[in-house]
Design an enzyme around this catalytic site. Structure first.
Site, short mmCIF file in Angstrom:
data_model
loop_
_atom_site.label_atom_id
_atom_site.label_comp_id
_atom_site.label_asym_id
_atom_site.label_seq_id
_atom_site.Cartn_x
_atom_site.Cartn_y
_atom_site.Cartn_z
N GLY A 1 -35.46 15.18 -39.14
CA GLY A 1 -34.53 16.35 -39.21
C GLY A 1 -33.21 16.00 -38.65
N ARG B 1 -29.18 18.32 -39.68
CA ARG B 1 -28.32 19.60 -39.28
C ARG B 1 -28.60 19.55 -37.83
NH1 ARG B 1 -31.11 23.80 -41.36
NH2 ARG B 1 -32.40 22.40 -42.88
N ASN C 1 -38.10 15.94 -34.47
CA ASN C 1 -37.05 17.02 -33.94
C ASN C 1 -37.29 17.80 -35.32
OD1 ASN C 1 -34.53 18.49 -33.38
ND2 ASN C 1 -34.08 17.57 -35.29
N TYR D 1 -45.58 29.34 -34.88
CA TYR D 1 -44.57 28.46 -34.23
C TYR D 1 -44.94 27.89 -32.79
CZ TYR D 1 -39.89 26.89 -33.01
OH TYR D 1 -38.67 26.30 -32.32
N ALA E 1 -48.08 27.98 -31.52
CA ALA E 1 -49.17 27.28 -31.52
C ALA E 1 -48.80 25.90 -31.94
CB ALA E 1 -50.21 27.76 -32.62
N ALA E 2 -47.68 25.60 -32.97
CA ALA E 2 -47.31 24.25 -33.18
C ALA E 2 -46.81 23.45 -31.81
CB ALA E 2 -46.48 24.42 -34.36
N LYS E 3 -45.76 24.34 -31.30
CA LYS E 3 -45.00 23.88 -30.20
C LYS E 3 -45.80 23.47 -29.10
CE LYS E 3 -40.94 23.47 -32.36
NZ LYS E 3 -40.51 22.18 -32.79
N ILE F 1 -30.73 27.99 -28.59
CA ILE F 1 -29.92 26.93 -29.02
C ILE F 1 -29.02 27.60 -30.37
CG2 ILE F 1 -29.08 24.55 -29.37
CD1 ILE F 1 -30.53 25.06 -26.75
P1 NAP Z 1 -32.20 23.62 -38.10
O1 NAP Z 1 -30.99 23.60 -37.57
O2 NAP Z 1 -33.06 24.42 -38.89
O3 NAP Z 1 -32.60 21.97 -38.63
C1 NAP Z 1 -33.85 21.75 -38.90
C2 NAP Z 1 -33.69 20.04 -39.18
O4 NAP Z 1 -35.12 19.76 -39.64
C3 NAP Z 1 -32.93 19.93 -40.48
O5 NAP Z 1 -32.36 18.57 -40.43
C4 NAP Z 1 -33.94 19.93 -41.50
O6 NAP Z 1 -33.39 19.06 -42.82
C5 NAP Z 1 -35.09 19.33 -40.81
N1 NAP Z 1 -36.53 19.70 -41.66
C6 NAP Z 1 -36.70 21.24 -41.83
N2 NAP Z 1 -38.00 20.81 -42.54
C7 NAP Z 1 -38.27 19.57 -42.85
C8 NAP Z 1 -39.10 19.02 -43.66
N3 NAP Z 1 -40.16 19.38 -44.40
N4 NAP Z 1 -39.10 17.58 -43.93
C9 NAP Z 1 -38.10 16.77 -43.33
N5 NAP Z 1 -37.05 17.39 -42.50
C10 NAP Z 1 -37.19 18.98 -42.31
O7 NAP Z 1 -33.18 23.59 -36.68
P2 NAP Z 1 -32.59 23.17 -35.13
O8 NAP Z 1 -32.18 24.65 -34.60
O9 NAP Z 1 -31.83 22.05 -35.16
O10 NAP Z 1 -33.85 22.88 -34.50
C11 NAP Z 1 -34.17 21.53 -34.39
C12 NAP Z 1 -35.68 21.44 -33.57
O11 NAP Z 1 -35.65 22.18 -32.30
C13 NAP Z 1 -36.77 22.08 -34.36
O12 NAP Z 1 -38.07 21.33 -34.12
C14 NAP Z 1 -36.87 23.20 -33.78
O13 NAP Z 1 -38.07 23.86 -33.71
C15 NAP Z 1 -36.67 23.03 -32.13
N6 NAP Z 1 -36.04 24.08 -31.51
C16 NAP Z 1 -35.04 24.81 -31.75
C17 NAP Z 1 -34.40 25.78 -30.94
C18 NAP Z 1 -33.20 26.63 -31.22
O14 NAP Z 1 -32.97 27.61 -30.70
N7 NAP Z 1 -32.41 26.21 -32.28
C19 NAP Z 1 -35.18 26.20 -29.72
C20 NAP Z 1 -36.13 25.45 -29.29
C21 NAP Z 1 -36.63 24.46 -30.22
P3 NAP Z 1 -33.76 19.48 -44.18
O15 NAP Z 1 -33.68 21.06 -44.50
O16 NAP Z 1 -32.45 18.59 -45.03
O17 NAP Z 1 -35.19 18.87 -44.71
#
Ligand code: NAP
Length: 252
Positions: free
Chosen positions: A17, A20, A95, A160, A162-164, A193
């Site tokens: 991931g 982005r 990620n 979400y 449960a997964a985390k 974030i």
């Molecule tokens: P995001 O901006 O939505 O980006 C998600 C990334 O995951 C993208 O690069 C996307 O790429 C990739 N992705 C999604 N589904 C995928 C799939 N089936 N196969 C391969 N890649 C996939 O999310 P983010 O906020 O950066 O979050 C990143 C991580 O941090 C996640 O695990 C999220 O749960 C965790 N997190 C985020 C926050 C927050 O507040 N933002 C808080 C706690 C935890 P493509 O769409 O190109 O596949």
């Protein structure tokens, strides 16, 4: 820690991931720290040319590998591609993640399964694919990106959370399995974030979230990447099986 210290010099890093958000920032900081980076996502980063320039300016390489974390075959062959071309892997950052929020009474089984598949099973498959090589090399670092809601729970996010939370138990067990081979496994649990994932929230909700965070603001992707880069480096050589909350104090 300053990425200019090149704490990951010559390391081969996989980031799932990376196209982005937080993953993209992790790719950037790993490149600046001297690593060759392979990022996996369904689509190439919109700023891939920029990433390539950053890699070149650091004498390193960045490679996008198309992979769908919901598809076992896709993840396994993407990791194999890295192992075959790079001859091994030193760091894996799981990620990639998705949300399919909703109250349980209305949650479709499909929304439950999709979130578990990408956020938990995808990480399991990627870990399984790298562990033989890391164990054989007697060294490696795995960082799994969980979330504060995996610790505290959150209404509307049973799937979400449960997964985390699953990712935390999984990582601690894996840390125990691999410690004798000097492979470290840690978890980073971000709070709220600024990324695409949270951009759907209304200004009102964002203000109320900020008010509940001791540091008084939503975090930035680079603040997560900084910690991931540290845990990936040999500077964290005595840290394994830990969950590091990077959340402005939400879970203290
Ligand atoms: P995001 O901006 O939505 O980006 C998600 C990334 O995951 C993208 O690069 C996307 O790429 C990739 N992705 C999604 N589904 C995928 C799939 N089936 N196969 C391969 N890649 C996939 O999310 P983010 O906020 O950066 O979050 C990143 C991580 O941090 C996640 O695990 C999220 O749960 C965790 N997190 C985020 C926050 C927050 O507040 N933002 C808080 C706690 C935890 P493509 O769409 O190109 O596949």
């Amino acid at each position: 820690m300053n990425s200019s210290e090149r704490a990951l010099e010559g390391k081969r890093v996989i980031v799932t991931g990376g196209s982005r958000g937080i993953g993209n920032e992790i790719v950037r900081q790993c490149l600046s720290s001297g690593a060759d980076v392979y990022y996996m996502s369904r689509s190439e980063a919109a700023d891939h040319a920029d990433l390539s320039e950053l890699a070149a300016s650091n004498g390193r390489q960045v490679t996008w590998i198309a992979a769908d974390m919901a598809d076992e075959q896709s993840v396994s062959s993407a990791v194999k591609q890295v192992l075959d071309t790079a001859g091994g892997v030193d760091v894996l950052v799981n990620n990639a993640g998705i949300t399919r929020d909703g109250l349980i009474m209305r949650m479709k089984t499909e929304d439950w399964e999709d979130v578990l598949k990408v956020n938990l099973t995808g990480a399991f498959i990627a870990c399984r694919a790298v562990t033989r090589a890391m164990a054989k090399a007697r060294g490696g670092a795995i960082i799994n990106i969980s979330s504060v809601v995996g610790i505290t729970g959150n209404a509307g996010q049973t799937n979400y959370s449960a997964a985390k939370a699953g990712l935390i138990g999984f990582s601690k067990s894996l840390a125990r399995e691999l410690a004798s081979r000097t492979v470290r496994v840690n978890v980073v649990a971000p709070g709220f974030i600024n990324t695409d994932m949270t951009s759907v929230l209304s200004d009102e909700i964002r203000a109320s979230i900020s008010g509940s965070i001791p540091l008084g603001r939503i975090g930035e992707a680079k603040e997560i990447a900084e910690v991931v880069t540290f845990l990936a480096s040999d500077r964290a050589s005595y840290i394994t099986g830990q969950v590091l909350a990077v959340d402005g104090g939400m879970t203290m």
